[in-house]
Design a protein around this motif. Structure first.
Motif, PDB file in Angstrom:
ATOM      1  N   TRP A  99       0.820  -1.214   0.000  1.00  0.00           N
ATOM      2  CA  TRP A  99       0.000   0.000   0.000  1.00  0.00           C
ATOM      3  C   TRP A  99       0.853   1.262   0.000  1.00  0.00           C
ATOM      4  CZ3 TRP A  99       0.252   3.438   4.065  1.00  0.00           C
ATOM      5  CH2 TRP A  99       0.792   2.968   5.270  1.00  0.00           C
ATOM      6  N   GLN A 100       1.998   1.234   0.674  1.00  0.00           N
ATOM      7  CA  GLN A 100       2.862   2.424   0.700  1.00  0.00           C
ATOM      8  C   GLN A 100       3.334   2.782  -0.707  1.00  0.00           C
ATOM      9  OE1 GLN A 100       5.545   0.810   3.838  1.00  0.00           O
ATOM     10  NE2 GLN A 100       5.674   2.988   4.367  1.00  0.00           N
ATOM     11  N   GLU A 101       3.770   1.793  -1.455  1.00  0.00           N
ATOM     12  CA  GLU A 101       4.258   2.035  -2.812  1.00  0.00           C
ATOM     13  C   GLU A 101       3.145   2.564  -3.708  1.00  0.00           C
ATOM     14  OE1 GLU A 101       4.989  -0.790  -1.035  1.00  0.00           O
ATOM     15  OE2 GLU A 101       7.016  -0.084  -0.592  1.00  0.00           O
ATOM     16  N   ARG A 102       1.936   2.011  -3.540  1.00  0.00           N
ATOM     17  CA  ARG A 102       0.806   2.495  -4.355  1.00  0.00           C
ATOM     18  C   ARG A 102       0.483   3.957  -4.049  1.00  0.00           C
ATOM     19  NH1 ARG A 102      -0.903  -2.577  -3.331  1.00  0.00           N
ATOM     20  NH2 ARG A 102      -2.357  -1.993  -1.697  1.00  0.00           N
ATOM     21  N   VAL A 103       0.520   4.318  -2.761  1.00  0.00           N
ATOM     22  CA  VAL A 103       0.258   5.718  -2.376  1.00  0.00           C
ATOM     23  C   VAL A 103       1.333   6.620  -2.971  1.00  0.00           C
ATOM     24  CG1 VAL A 103       0.205   7.323  -0.417  1.00  0.00           C
ATOM     25  CG2 VAL A 103      -1.068   5.181  -0.303  1.00  0.00           C
ATOM     26  N   ARG A 104       2.585   6.214  -2.869  1.00  0.00           N
ATOM     27  CA  ARG A 104       3.692   6.997  -3.429  1.00  0.00           C
ATOM     28  C   ARG A 104       3.545   7.158  -4.940  1.00  0.00           C
ATOM     29  NH1 ARG A 104       8.466   6.947   0.080  1.00  0.00           N
ATOM     30  NH2 ARG A 104       8.028   5.671   1.875  1.00  0.00           N
ATOM     31  N   GLU A 105       3.240   6.072  -5.625  1.00  0.00           N
ATOM     32  CA  GLU A 105       3.090   6.114  -7.085  1.00  0.00           C
ATOM     33  C   GLU A 105       1.940   7.023  -7.498  1.00  0.00           C
ATOM     34  OE1 GLU A 105       2.604   2.050  -8.196  1.00  0.00           O
ATOM     35  OE2 GLU A 105       4.698   1.546  -7.783  1.00  0.00           O
ATOM     36  N   ARG A 106       0.820   6.925  -6.806  1.00  0.00           N
ATOM     37  CA  ARG A 106      -0.331   7.766  -7.142  1.00  0.00           C
ATOM     38  C   ARG A 106      -0.022   9.238  -6.903  1.00  0.00           C
ATOM     39  NH1 ARG A 106      -5.020   4.141  -4.292  1.00  0.00           N
ATOM     40  NH2 ARG A 106      -5.052   2.467  -5.831  1.00  0.00           N
ATOM     41  N   LEU A 107       0.684   9.538  -5.814  1.00  0.00           N
ATOM     42  CA  LEU A 107       1.061  10.920  -5.536  1.00  0.00           C
ATOM     43  C   LEU A 107       1.986  11.455  -6.629  1.00  0.00           C
ATOM     44  CD1 LEU A 107       0.960  13.314  -3.460  1.00  0.00           C
ATOM     45  CD2 LEU A 107       3.125  12.433  -2.637  1.00  0.00           C
ATOM     46  N   ALA A 108       3.007  10.700  -6.946  1.00  0.00           N
ATOM     47  CA  ALA A 108       3.976  11.141  -7.956  1.00  0.00           C
ATOM     48  C   ALA A 108       3.346  11.233  -9.342  1.00  0.00           C
ATOM     49  CB  ALA A 108       5.159  10.188  -7.981  1.00  0.00           C
ATOM     50  N   ALA A 109       2.339  10.422  -9.626  1.00  0.00           N
ATOM     51  CA  ALA A 109       1.704  10.415 -10.947  1.00  0.00           C
ATOM     52  C   ALA A 109       0.721  11.571 -11.132  1.00  0.00           C
ATOM     53  CB  ALA A 109       0.983   9.096 -11.169  1.00  0.00           C
ATOM     54  N   SER A 110       0.320  12.219 -10.049  1.00  0.00           N
ATOM     55  CA  SER A 110      -0.650  13.306 -10.160  1.00  0.00           C
ATOM     56  C   SER A 110      -0.043  14.519 -10.866  1.00  0.00           C
ATOM     57  CB  SER A 110      -1.133  13.731  -8.772  1.00  0.00           C
ATOM     58  OG  SER A 110      -1.971  14.859  -8.871  1.00  0.00           O
ATOM     59  N   GLU A 111      -0.844  15.164 -11.709  1.00  0.00           N
ATOM     60  CA  GLU A 111      -0.398  16.366 -12.414  1.00  0.00           C
ATOM     61  C   GLU A 111      -0.176  17.533 -11.466  1.00  0.00           C
ATOM     62  OE1 GLU A 111      -3.376  17.178 -15.307  1.00  0.00           O
ATOM     63  OE2 GLU A 111      -2.860  15.434 -16.536  1.00  0.00           O
ATOM     64  N   ARG A 112      -0.799  17.500 -10.304  1.00  0.00           N
ATOM     65  CA  ARG A 112      -0.682  18.597  -9.342  1.00  0.00           C
ATOM     66  C   ARG A 112       0.569  18.493  -8.479  1.00  0.00           C
ATOM     67  NH1 ARG A 112      -5.356  21.622  -8.602  1.00  0.00           N
ATOM     68  NH2 ARG A 112      -7.201  20.807  -9.634  1.00  0.00           N
ATOM     69  N   ALA A 113       1.167  17.312  -8.397  1.00  0.00           N
ATOM     70  CA  ALA A 113       2.340  17.096  -7.551  1.00  0.00           C
ATOM     71  C   ALA A 113       3.621  17.360  -8.332  1.00  0.00           C
ATOM     72  CB  ALA A 113       2.346  15.670  -7.017  1.00  0.00           C
ATOM     73  N   PHE A 114       4.602  17.959  -7.658  1.00  0.00           N
ATOM     74  CA  PHE A 114       5.922  18.148  -8.251  1.00  0.00           C
ATOM     75  C   PHE A 114       6.948  18.242  -7.131  1.00  0.00           C
ATOM     76  CE2 PHE A 114       4.229  22.313  -7.559  1.00  0.00           C
ATOM     77  CZ  PHE A 114       5.301  23.147  -7.270  1.00  0.00           C
ATOM     78  N   LEU A 115       8.206  18.179  -7.489  1.00  0.00           N
ATOM     79  CA  LEU A 115       9.311  18.163  -6.521  1.00  0.00           C
ATOM     80  C   LEU A 115       9.077  17.097  -5.454  1.00  0.00           C
ATOM     81  CD1 LEU A 115       9.981  21.983  -6.025  1.00  0.00           C
ATOM     82  CD2 LEU A 115      11.207  20.395  -7.508  1.00  0.00           C
ATOM     83  N   VAL A 116       8.711  15.909  -5.894  1.00  0.00           N
ATOM     84  CA  VAL A 116       8.464  14.797  -4.980  1.00  0.00           C
ATOM     85  C   VAL A 116       9.809  14.206  -4.567  1.00  0.00           C
ATOM     86  CG1 VAL A 116       7.359  12.557  -4.699  1.00  0.00           C
ATOM     87  CG2 VAL A 116       6.259  14.325  -6.089  1.00  0.00           C
ATOM     88  N   ALA A 117      10.060  14.176  -3.261  1.00  0.00           N
ATOM     89  CA  ALA A 117      11.341  13.669  -2.747  1.00  0.00           C
ATOM     90  C   ALA A 117      11.078  12.655  -1.641  1.00  0.00           C
ATOM     91  CB  ALA A 117      12.193  14.815  -2.207  1.00  0.00           C
ATOM     92  N   GLU A 118      11.643  11.493  -1.791  1.00  0.00           N
ATOM     93  CA  GLU A 118      11.503  10.438  -0.786  1.00  0.00           C
ATOM     94  C   GLU A 118      12.394  10.750   0.412  1.00  0.00           C
ATOM     95  OE1 GLU A 118       9.919   7.220  -1.313  1.00  0.00           O
ATOM     96  OE2 GLU A 118       9.118   7.763  -3.267  1.00  0.00           O
ATOM     97  N   LYS A 119      11.896  10.493   1.586  1.00  0.00           N
ATOM     98  CA  LYS A 119      12.680  10.644   2.820  1.00  0.00           C
ATOM     99  C   LYS A 119      12.770   9.258   3.452  1.00  0.00           C
ATOM    100  CE  LYS A 119      12.858  12.969   7.208  1.00  0.00           C
ATOM    101  NZ  LYS A 119      12.072  13.573   8.258  1.00  0.00           N
ATOM    102  N   GLY A 120      13.599   8.425   2.835  1.00  0.00           N
ATOM    103  CA  GLY A 120      13.682   7.050   3.287  1.00  0.00           C
ATOM    104  C   GLY A 120      12.405   6.316   2.948  1.00  0.00           C
ATOM    105  N   HIS A 121      12.189   5.196   3.615  1.00  0.00           N
ATOM    106  CA  HIS A 121      10.987   4.401   3.367  1.00  0.00           C
ATOM    107  C   HIS A 121       9.791   4.916   4.164  1.00  0.00           C
ATOM    108  CE1 HIS A 121       9.022   0.934   1.723  1.00  0.00           C
ATOM    109  NE2 HIS A 121       8.635   0.529   2.920  1.00  0.00           N
ATOM    110  N   GLU A 122      10.053   5.754   5.179  1.00  0.00           N
ATOM    111  CA  GLU A 122       8.981   6.176   6.084  1.00  0.00           C
ATOM    112  C   GLU A 122       8.327   7.502   5.727  1.00  0.00           C
ATOM    113  OE1 GLU A 122      12.773   7.898   7.460  1.00  0.00           O
ATOM    114  OE2 GLU A 122      12.206   5.838   7.076  1.00  0.00           O
TER     115      GLU A 122
END
Length: 191
Positions: A99-122
């Motif tokens: 579920w975490q990966e799906r949430v991350r993918e959906r966020l990054a795939a949105s046209e409204r989101a940008f400058l997406v930066a991972e802060k580790g796995h958490e």
């Protein structure tokens, strides 16, 4: 009672945004009409009444917009919806493996989101455009794997028009949009 309090808060926000325009228009009308007793008394009675009605209409549109967004996202609506910082506990629908990966993918795939930066796995940090313009809010998500909670923290940026032009509510609108885009639903609101 919550909606009435929110309506009054929106009305105050609309009035604050319009006060300089109202004073300027009243002064221009007084100059054009001359400073007679009739024109001054008419302006002092009818200008505040007219601007009060107009700003109330803007506030009603703002509350309607916030209510519609909150209902769509399943997030509780309160006066705090106008705060510049929103922190909400959300849950994936449904919680399952990956579920975490799906949430991350959906966020990054949105046209409204940008400058997406991972802060580790958490966690994840990002910028989000709540409106049609280029102005954005700053956001972060932190994941609690055992409980399945996602803490979404969104802060307003500069120059946002807000909901219905109130200058407020952009963070709440962004929370609702993010919840919809990522498949999250509300747990409890923290403020």
């Amino acid at each position: 009672m919550r909606i009435a309090n929110l309506l009054m808060a929106c009305w105050r926000a609309a009035a604050v945004r319009c006060v300089s325009l109202a004073l300027t228009m009243t002064f221009i009308d007084l100059v054009n009409d001359g400073f007679t007793w009739d024109s001054v008394s008419g302006e002092l009675v009818f200008s505040p009444l007219t601007w009060g009605i107009l700003t109330f209409a803007v506030a009603v549109v703002g509350v309607w917009s916030l209510r519609r967004r909150a209902g769509t996202a399943g997030i509780p609506l309160s006066v705090e919806a106008l705060d510049g910082r929103q922190t909400h506990v959300l849950r994936p629908v449904p919680v399952s493996d990956g579920w975490q990966e799906r949430v991350r993918e959906r966020l990054a795939a949105s046209e409204r989101a940008f400058l997406v930066a991972e802060k580790g796995h958490e966690g994840i940090h990002f910028r989000w455009r709540p409106g049609r313009g280029q102005q954005s809010v700053r956001g972060s998500m932190s994941f609690d794997v055992p409980s399945g909670d996602v803490v979404l923290d969104v802060r307003e940026g500069e120059g946002l028009l807000g909901v219905a032009g109130l200058g407020k509510g952009s963070s709440f609108a962004a929370v609702c949009q993010i919840a919809g885009a990522t498949g999250l639903e509300s747990g409890t609101a923290r403020g």
